[in-house]
Scaffold this motif. Structure first.
Motif, PDB file in Angstrom:
ATOM      1  N   ILE A   1      51.491 -86.245  70.099  1.00  0.00           N
ATOM      2  CA  ILE A   1      50.356 -87.157  69.925  1.00  0.00           C
ATOM      3  C   ILE A   1      49.899 -87.063  68.472  1.00  0.00           C
ATOM      4  N   THR A   2      49.882 -88.177  67.790  1.00  0.00           N
ATOM      5  CA  THR A   2      49.511 -88.140  66.366  1.00  0.00           C
ATOM      6  C   THR A   2      48.204 -88.900  66.139  1.00  0.00           C
ATOM      7  N   ALA A   3      47.670 -88.757  64.927  1.00  0.00           N
ATOM      8  CA  ALA A   3      46.412 -89.447  64.593  1.00  0.00           C
ATOM      9  C   ALA A   3      46.647 -90.959  64.604  1.00  0.00           C
ATOM     10  N   ILE A   4      45.615 -91.694  64.908  1.00  0.00           N
ATOM     11  CA  ILE A   4      45.684 -93.160  64.961  1.00  0.00           C
ATOM     12  C   ILE A   4      45.832 -93.715  63.538  1.00  0.00           C
ATOM     13  N   LYS A   5      46.690 -94.723  63.419  1.00  0.00           N
ATOM     14  CA  LYS A   5      46.924 -95.372  62.122  1.00  0.00           C
ATOM     15  C   LYS A   5      45.587 -95.774  61.469  1.00  0.00           C
ATOM     16  N   GLY A   6      45.472 -95.460  60.196  1.00  0.00           N
ATOM     17  CA  GLY A   6      44.240 -95.854  59.495  1.00  0.00           C
ATOM     18  C   GLY A   6      43.122 -94.830  59.607  1.00  0.00           C
ATOM     19  N   THR A   7      43.413 -93.688  60.300  1.00  0.00           N
ATOM     20  CA  THR A   7      42.415 -92.611  60.354  1.00  0.00           C
ATOM     21  C   THR A   7      42.972 -91.408  59.596  1.00  0.00           C
ATOM     22  N   LYS A   8      42.095 -90.531  59.173  1.00  0.00           N
ATOM     23  CA  LYS A   8      42.541 -89.394  58.356  1.00  0.00           C
ATOM     24  C   LYS A   8      41.846 -88.126  58.807  1.00  0.00           C
ATOM     25  N   ASP A   9      42.597 -87.036  58.872  1.00  0.00           N
ATOM     26  CA  ASP A   9      41.947 -85.747  59.102  1.00  0.00           C
ATOM     27  C   ASP A   9      41.432 -85.236  57.766  1.00  0.00           C
ATOM     28  N   ILE A  10      40.257 -84.671  57.788  1.00  0.00           N
ATOM     29  CA  ILE A  10      39.774 -84.010  56.568  1.00  0.00           C
ATOM     30  C   ILE A  10      40.051 -82.527  56.769  1.00  0.00           C
TER      31      ILE A  10
ATOM     32  N   PRO B   1      40.724 -78.377  56.034  1.00  0.00           N
ATOM     33  CA  PRO B   1      39.895 -77.365  55.365  1.00  0.00           C
ATOM     34  C   PRO B   1      40.092 -77.331  53.846  1.00  0.00           C
ATOM     35  N   SER B   2      41.315 -77.650  53.391  1.00  0.00           N
ATOM     36  CA  SER B   2      41.554 -77.608  51.939  1.00  0.00           C
ATOM     37  C   SER B   2      40.766 -78.702  51.201  1.00  0.00           C
ATOM     38  N   GLU B   3      40.347 -79.760  51.905  1.00  0.00           N
ATOM     39  CA  GLU B   3      39.592 -80.835  51.241  1.00  0.00           C
ATOM     40  C   GLU B   3      38.102 -80.753  51.538  1.00  0.00           C
ATOM     41  N   ALA B   4      37.747 -79.984  52.581  1.00  0.00           N
ATOM     42  CA  ALA B   4      36.377 -80.039  53.094  1.00  0.00           C
ATOM     43  C   ALA B   4      35.333 -79.622  52.055  1.00  0.00           C
ATOM     44  N   ARG B   5      35.697 -78.642  51.202  1.00  0.00           N
ATOM     45  CA  ARG B   5      34.723 -78.188  50.186  1.00  0.00           C
ATOM     46  C   ARG B   5      34.323 -79.323  49.252  1.00  0.00           C
ATOM     47  N   LYS B   6      35.314 -80.155  48.920  1.00  0.00           N
ATOM     48  CA  LYS B   6      35.035 -81.277  48.019  1.00  0.00           C
ATOM     49  C   LYS B   6      34.097 -82.282  48.702  1.00  0.00           C
ATOM     50  N   TRP B   7      34.346 -82.528  49.966  1.00  0.00           N
ATOM     51  CA  TRP B   7      33.444 -83.413  50.726  1.00  0.00           C
ATOM     52  C   TRP B   7      32.035 -82.833  50.732  1.00  0.00           C
ATOM     53  N   GLN B   8      31.955 -81.527  51.013  1.00  0.00           N
ATOM     54  CA  GLN B   8      30.634 -80.888  51.087  1.00  0.00           C
ATOM     55  C   GLN B   8      29.918 -80.990  49.748  1.00  0.00           C
ATOM     56  N   LYS B   9      30.667 -80.781  48.680  1.00  0.00           N
ATOM     57  CA  LYS B   9      30.067 -80.813  47.337  1.00  0.00           C
ATOM     58  C   LYS B   9      29.500 -82.215  47.046  1.00  0.00           C
ATOM     59  N   VAL B  10      30.329 -83.232  47.275  1.00  0.00           N
ATOM     60  CA  VAL B  10      29.889 -84.602  46.980  1.00  0.00           C
ATOM     61  C   VAL B  10      28.691 -84.962  47.856  1.00  0.00           C
ATOM     62  N   GLU B  11      28.770 -84.607  49.116  1.00  0.00           N
ATOM     63  CA  GLU B  11      27.660 -84.922  50.018  1.00  0.00           C
ATOM     64  C   GLU B  11      26.394 -84.186  49.594  1.00  0.00           C
TER      65      GLU B  11
ATOM     66  N   TYR C   1      40.900 -97.821  55.084  1.00  0.00           N
ATOM     67  CA  TYR C   1      41.153 -97.104  56.339  1.00  0.00           C
ATOM     68  C   TYR C   1      40.436 -97.789  57.483  1.00  0.00           C
ATOM     69  N   ARG C   2      40.832 -97.389  58.694  1.00  0.00           N
ATOM     70  CA  ARG C   2      40.165 -97.973  59.869  1.00  0.00           C
ATOM     71  C   ARG C   2      38.960 -97.140  60.271  1.00  0.00           C
ATOM     72  N   GLN C   3      39.045 -95.845  60.032  1.00  0.00           N
ATOM     73  CA  GLN C   3      37.810 -95.044  60.045  1.00  0.00           C
ATOM     74  C   GLN C   3      37.638 -94.521  58.633  1.00  0.00           C
ATOM     75  N   PHE C   4      36.511 -94.838  58.035  1.00  0.00           N
ATOM     76  CA  PHE C   4      36.222 -94.326  56.694  1.00  0.00           C
ATOM     77  C   PHE C   4      34.767 -93.894  56.689  1.00  0.00           C
ATOM     78  N   HIS C   5      34.344 -93.287  55.596  1.00  0.00           N
ATOM     79  CA  HIS C   5      32.983 -92.749  55.555  1.00  0.00           C
ATOM     80  C   HIS C   5      32.170 -93.406  54.447  1.00  0.00           C
TER      81      HIS C   5
ATOM     82  N   LEU D   1      33.368 -93.102  50.752  1.00  0.00           N
ATOM     83  CA  LEU D   1      33.602 -91.709  50.336  1.00  0.00           C
ATOM     84  C   LEU D   1      35.075 -91.390  50.055  1.00  0.00           C
ATOM     85  N   GLU D   2      35.983 -91.954  50.861  1.00  0.00           N
ATOM     86  CA  GLU D   2      37.410 -91.636  50.623  1.00  0.00           C
ATOM     87  C   GLU D   2      37.810 -92.094  49.224  1.00  0.00           C
TER      88      GLU D   2
END
Ligand code: HAM
Length: 420
Positions: A9-18, A20-30, A127-131, A313-314
């Motif tokens: 079972i894979t992620a749905i097209k147009g969605t992205k996992d964030i 752990p290696s990227e999460a710090r950058k998200w946290q910083k920007v947020e 993307y189909r799910q974006f932030h 955000l992406e």
């Protein structure tokens, strides 16, 4: 009986996992965005991910691509049509009216972070799910606020060292000045009807303004020759736009007039703007926004104007330079059960003291624990064996210098926090 091979079972097209290696950058920007918004007097508001479908049909607009083509709409078990929010603006207007927030305080400044859903063709930056990070202001008519929110967006970009961006501004007029413009626009589009794509041909009758949103190269080229909305502004809209530009100038903000930038959502009145980046390719808009002075009234509420913007955000994160700021991190390596117990207690104390501390329970020998600490990028390793437990003194190794020394339980914190 042979077992069926298991389907992955894979992620749905147009969605992205964030990850752990990227999460710090998200946290910083947020966190920088949150800090800046609060500095400008905005307060957070959170609304549900799904809403009644008619909220977006009415708010985002029935002729927008978002509503006609891109909404994730479904019937719930009660047979009610619901939609995963494609944008945030109508939701906040609904929330204000639901809670009568306009009666408590005005003007209102809100910000919001969260996922949005649009069923568009996925590609880089789309993307189909974006932030989105979104801000909205209600009850401020003065064009000074239009300039202030652009200045705030610019401040956010600068704080995060984002360069190579450009600010595009326009005015799309209001209910008074748009009808004569739409008549002219319709005439111009009608003259080249055959050269436009079938979708734009449909838009000629429905809402010719939406032809400017078309992604087809031929239609884009054709629309460059169409009349400009800014040539049709009523005196009120013209004055508003002029002052908006004057205020931007007094902030020292460079911008480009883009008279055919009408933005893809139906609700805009007067000011519209976008910030684009030359580093992004085809999907180059980091942020877009504008005024929507009629939405609240059209939802049956009071006549309170609105203005805001949303940042993708992406897209934004892909151009934010980032170096992780590392806090001191200590790894506990132990040998034997008594050392494990002592390590667990020490980890608890150190975490209470604000130190990131890791103890892992796999059966590893000391050498493997040291190489694991190294791999994780530990700054310090606390080594605990039977002798250390008995003496209540431990080996603390500085992983950068390689220096190891004996310390008492109470001295570990002081040692780690000491500037090297
Ligand atoms: P929007 O221009 O539709 O405006 O979206 C704002 C930003 O969201 C875009 O500039 C882009 O960065 C990002 N974005 C949009 N669609 C996608 C997608 N499919 N994938 C990745 N990123 C995307 C609005 O949503 C309005 N609600 C903005 C606003 C607030 N106007 C007034 N207040």
């Amino acid at each position: 009986m042979s077992a069926k091979p298991k389907k992955k079972i894979t992620a749905i097209k147009g969605t992205k996992d964030i990850l752990p290696s990227e999460a710090r950058k998200w946290q910083k920007v947020e966190s920088v965005a949150r800090e800046i918004f609060e500095l400008y007097g905005y307060r957070e508001i959170r609304t549900p991910v799904f809403e009644a479908t008619e909220l977006f049909e009415k708010g985002t607009g029935e002729t927008s691509d978002v509503v006609t083509k891109e909404m994730y709409t479904f019937l719930d078990k009660g047979g009610r049509s619901l939609t995963l929010r494609p944008e945030y603006t109508p939701s906040v207007v609904r929330a204000i009216l639901d809670h009568s927030l306009h009666l408590k305080s005005q003007p209102m400044r809100y910000y919001f972070f969260g996922p949005m859903f649009r069923h568009d063709k996925p590609q880089k930056g789309r993307y189909r799910q974006f932030h989105q990070i979104d801000i909205e202001v209600f009850g401020e008519k003065d064009p000074a606020i239009d300039a202030e929110i652009v200045e705030m967006a610019d401040f956010l970009l600068k704080r995060l060292n984002v360069t190579d961006t450009e600010i595009l501004v326009n005015s799309v007029g209001c209910k008074a000045c748009r009808p004569p413009y739409l008549r002219e626009l319709k005439q111009a589009a009608e003259a080249v009807r055959e050269d436009l794509c079938p979708d734009c041909q449909r838009k000629i009758d429905l809402n010719p303004l939406r032809i400017f949103d078309c992604k087809e190269e031929a239609c884009r080229e054709m629309s460059q020759g169409f009349p400009k909305v800014t040539d049709f502004l009523c005196p009120d809209c013209e004055e508003h736009f002029k002052l908006f530009c004057v205020y931007l100038g007094s902030y020292g903000i460079a911008y480009r007039l883009e008279p055919r930038m009408v933005r893809g959502l139906d609700y805009y009145t007067k000011t519209t703007f976008e910030i684009i980046s030359s580093k992004l390719g085809a999907q180059d808009a980091i942020l877009g926004g504008g005024r929507y002075d009629d939405m609240m009234k059209e939802f049956g509420g009071p006549d309170i104007c609105g203005i805001g913007f949303a940042m993708g955000l992406e897209r934004f994160l892909s151009i934010v330079p980032f170096k992780e700021e590392k806090e001191s991190f200590l790894y506990i390596a132990f040998l034997g059960d008594a050392a494990k117990n002592a390590g667990m207690e020490l980890a608890r104390q150190l975490r209470k003291g604000g130190i990131e501390c890791l103890i892992e329970y796999r059966d590893r020998n000391l050498k493997n624990q040291m190489s694991r600490a190294n791999k994780l990028g530990a700054d310090w390793v606390l080594i605990i064996g039977e002798d250390e437990v008995k003496a209540n003194r431990y080996q603390l190794k500085n992983m950068e210098t390689g220096v190891q020394q004996e310390v008492g339980a109470d001295d570990i914190l002081t040692f780690i926090q000491k500037p090297s």
